[in-house]
Motif scaffolding. Structure first.
Motif, PDB file in Angstrom:
ATOM      1  N   GLY A  91     -16.186  -3.966  -6.151  1.00  0.00           N
ATOM      2  CA  GLY A  91     -15.405  -4.497  -7.255  1.00  0.00           C
ATOM      3  C   GLY A  91     -14.024  -3.907  -7.381  1.00  0.00           C
ATOM      4  N   VAL A  92     -13.537  -3.298  -6.326  1.00  0.00           N
ATOM      5  CA  VAL A  92     -12.204  -2.685  -6.366  1.00  0.00           C
ATOM      6  C   VAL A  92     -11.559  -2.783  -4.988  1.00  0.00           C
ATOM      7  N   VAL A  93     -10.244  -3.002  -4.978  1.00  0.00           N
ATOM      8  CA  VAL A  93      -9.480  -3.034  -3.740  1.00  0.00           C
ATOM      9  C   VAL A  93      -8.222  -2.197  -3.948  1.00  0.00           C
ATOM     10  N   ALA A  94      -7.890  -1.378  -2.976  1.00  0.00           N
ATOM     11  CA  ALA A  94      -6.682  -0.556  -3.037  1.00  0.00           C
ATOM     12  C   ALA A  94      -5.707  -1.025  -1.958  1.00  0.00           C
ATOM     13  N   VAL A  95      -4.416  -0.990  -2.291  1.00  0.00           N
ATOM     14  CA  VAL A  95      -3.363  -1.368  -1.361  1.00  0.00           C
ATOM     15  C   VAL A  95      -2.285  -0.292  -1.390  1.00  0.00           C
ATOM     16  N   GLY A 116      -4.358   2.747   7.251  1.00  0.00           N
ATOM     17  CA  GLY A 116      -5.746   2.451   6.892  1.00  0.00           C
ATOM     18  C   GLY A 116      -6.420   3.582   6.140  1.00  0.00           C
ATOM     19  N   SER A 117      -6.207   4.805   6.601  1.00  0.00           N
ATOM     20  CA  SER A 117      -6.800   5.972   5.942  1.00  0.00           C
ATOM     21  C   SER A 117      -6.197   6.194   4.565  1.00  0.00           C
ATOM     22  N   ALA A 118      -4.907   5.914   4.418  1.00  0.00           N
ATOM     23  CA  ALA A 118      -4.237   6.074   3.120  1.00  0.00           C
ATOM     24  C   ALA A 118      -4.815   5.100   2.098  1.00  0.00           C
ATOM     25  N   ALA A 119      -5.077   3.873   2.523  1.00  0.00           N
ATOM     26  CA  ALA A 119      -5.671   2.890   1.614  1.00  0.00           C
ATOM     27  C   ALA A 119      -7.072   3.321   1.189  1.00  0.00           C
ATOM     28  N   ALA A 120      -7.829   3.872   2.135  1.00  0.00           N
ATOM     29  CA  ALA A 120      -9.176   4.367   1.807  1.00  0.00           C
ATOM     30  C   ALA A 120      -9.103   5.515   0.800  1.00  0.00           C
ATOM     31  N   ALA A 121      -8.116   6.394   0.967  1.00  0.00           N
ATOM     32  CA  ALA A 121      -7.940   7.504   0.024  1.00  0.00           C
ATOM     33  C   ALA A 121      -7.552   6.999  -1.355  1.00  0.00           C
ATOM     34  N   ALA A 122      -6.767   5.911  -1.400  1.00  0.00           N
ATOM     35  CA  ALA A 122      -6.319   5.350  -2.683  1.00  0.00           C
ATOM     36  C   ALA A 122      -7.470   4.771  -3.494  1.00  0.00           C
ATOM     37  N   LEU A 123      -8.565   4.423  -2.835  1.00  0.00           N
ATOM     38  CA  LEU A 123      -9.724   3.892  -3.567  1.00  0.00           C
ATOM     39  C   LEU A 123     -10.264   4.899  -4.574  1.00  0.00           C
ATOM     40  N   ALA A 184      -9.154 -11.385  -1.068  1.00  0.00           N
ATOM     41  CA  ALA A 184      -8.134 -10.562  -0.415  1.00  0.00           C
ATOM     42  C   ALA A 184      -7.650 -11.256   0.848  1.00  0.00           C
ATOM     43  N   TYR A 185      -6.341 -11.124   1.088  1.00  0.00           N
ATOM     44  CA  TYR A 185      -5.761 -11.732   2.286  1.00  0.00           C
ATOM     45  C   TYR A 185      -4.602 -10.872   2.772  1.00  0.00           C
ATOM     46  N   ALA A 190      -1.887  -6.312  11.361  1.00  0.00           N
ATOM     47  CA  ALA A 190      -1.735  -5.321  12.431  1.00  0.00           C
ATOM     48  C   ALA A 190      -3.011  -4.483  12.401  1.00  0.00           C
ATOM     49  N   GLY A 191      -4.070  -4.983  13.006  1.00  0.00           N
ATOM     50  CA  GLY A 191      -5.371  -4.337  12.876  1.00  0.00           C
ATOM     51  C   GLY A 191      -6.188  -5.026  11.794  1.00  0.00           C
ATOM     52  N   ASP A 192      -7.353  -4.464  11.500  1.00  0.00           N
ATOM     53  CA  ASP A 192      -8.276  -5.103  10.560  1.00  0.00           C
ATOM     54  C   ASP A 192      -7.813  -5.029   9.111  1.00  0.00           C
ATOM     55  N   GLU A 193      -7.248  -3.901   8.706  1.00  0.00           N
ATOM     56  CA  GLU A 193      -6.935  -3.702   7.292  1.00  0.00           C
ATOM     57  C   GLU A 193      -5.482  -3.318   7.043  1.00  0.00           C
ATOM     58  N   ALA A 194      -4.570  -3.876   7.811  1.00  0.00           N
ATOM     59  CA  ALA A 194      -3.143  -3.624   7.606  1.00  0.00           C
ATOM     60  C   ALA A 194      -2.359  -4.864   7.988  1.00  0.00           C
ATOM     61  N   GLY A 195      -1.199  -5.036   7.369  1.00  0.00           N
ATOM     62  CA  GLY A 195      -0.374  -6.190   7.657  1.00  0.00           C
ATOM     63  C   GLY A 195       0.978  -6.051   6.979  1.00  0.00           C
TER      64      GLY A 195
END
Length: 345
Positions: A91-95, A116-123, A184-185, A190-195
């Motif tokens: 129920g949460v997404v970080a960008v 990618g790791s930074a976004a995971a940390a932001a969660l 989410a889109y 550039a990879g699975d979770e970056a653009g």
């Protein structure tokens, strides 16, 4: 004999010390190991190990210290390229947006891994206003713990030292919508979770959804996230438009109508009609649906709600584009080459 035995024992070097006084082949392994852990250039890795008497932990600290210093020196250089990274939870997404000086570095695997790791940390960083998209506090975000250890700020500095560019963490967002559907889109991935552009939409349902109904609603949320990227709305609906923005737009429209020679008595009707067009441009709910231009987004929500047996409504959205609001630096190619040659000398 006793004297010789004592002498042999005295000459034994402890195993820990032997590691740092090992043969050149072992030192090559240390260089390879430290480079693999840090991604720093080989010359910097070798210099750090030599300075630290081939102590791996001490060399790691030395590289980190130098990385922070190098990042500080590069911080004044313009950085408007980069990527946005996205990480999803329950129920949460970080960008997050991380900038680099060149698109070449943005495509680097080390840079992409950082994003990618930074976004995971932001969660793990709390959002100020649960239920909608909110920008995260920069100081708290920089101090976020990375999956591999250390802070996000340290990780950014380490990559900056490795790629020899100004790499900076610009901003982070968190859309928290417990119990809602989140679409989410990522555009120009550039990879699975970056653009280059990220779009998020939170969609609430008045009734619990399951099976085909849940899948249909989730698919709509995904399409609406694409809508956010393509149409760049500024507000959720017309009730979210600030009064000052509406007044400013009305004033401009009125002046345009009067300057074109329209009679005073019909100006109000003209302004009202043009405001409807304004809402259709800036409000997500009133924009033309990108998959069917004959329908507005709010019409598609009503239609899908009837199909799945539950009222669907928008509760939040987010659009983040790399370099948005930053001026692109106009570079003097000859001066850039001269600067590069000077630095290499």
């Amino acid at each position: 004999m006793l004297f010789l035995s004592a002498l042999r024992r005295a000459c034994v070097v402890p195993s820990v010390q032997r590691r740092w006084l090992s043969a050149p082949a072992d030192r090559l392994l240390l260089i390879k190991e430290l480079r693999g852990q840090t991604g720093a250039p080989v010359n910097d890795v070798k210099a750090a190990l030599q300075t630290s008497n081939w102590d791996l932990d001490a060399a790691m600290s030395e590289l980190r210290r130098k990385g922070l210093a190098a990042a500080t020196k590069k911080a004044a250089r313009h950085a408007a390229e980069g990527l946005v990274g996205m990480a999803r939870g329950d129920g949460v997404v970080a960008v997050v947006e991380i900038n680099s000086e060149t698109d070449f570095v943005a495509r680097n695997s080390q840079f992409r891994a950082l994003v990618g790791s930074a976004a995971a940390a932001a969660l793990a960083v709390s959002a100020p206003r649960p239920g909608c998209a909110a920008e995260l506090d920069g100081e708290v975000l920089r101090a976020a713990r990375m999956p591999g250890g250390g802070t996000l700020e340290e990780a950014v500095a380490s990559v900056a030292a490795s790629v020899r560019e100004n790499v900076r963490l610009r901003r982070g967002f968190r859309l928290a919508a417990p119990g809602a559907l989140v679409g989410a889109y990522l555009h120009q991935k550039a990879g699975d979770e970056a653009g280059r552009i990220a779009g998020l939409v939170a969609l609430a349902s008045s009734q619990p959804l399951a099976g085909a109904g849940a899948e249909q609603a989730q698919e709509l949320a995904h399409k609406l996230a694409m809508q956010v990227v393509a149409a760049a709305p500024r507000f959720l609906d017309r009730s979210a438009v600030p009064a000052e923005a509406l007044e400013a737009e009305s004033r401009v429209l009125r002046e345009q109508a009067l300057s074109s020679g329209k009679p005073e008595k019909i100006v109000d009707k003209i302004v009202a009609g043009r405001l409807d067009k304004y809402y259709g441009e800036v409000c997500l709910a009133e924009q033309a649906f990108i998959m069917d231009g004959d329908l507005k987004v709010q019409d598609v929500l009503k239609r899908t709600g009837k199909q799945v047996g539950s009222e669907l409504r928008l509760t939040g959205f987010l659009r983040v584009q790399v370099g948005e609001g930053l001026e692109q630096e106009q570079k003097d190619f000859a001066a850039e080459v001269a600067e590069t040659l000077k630095a290499a000398a």
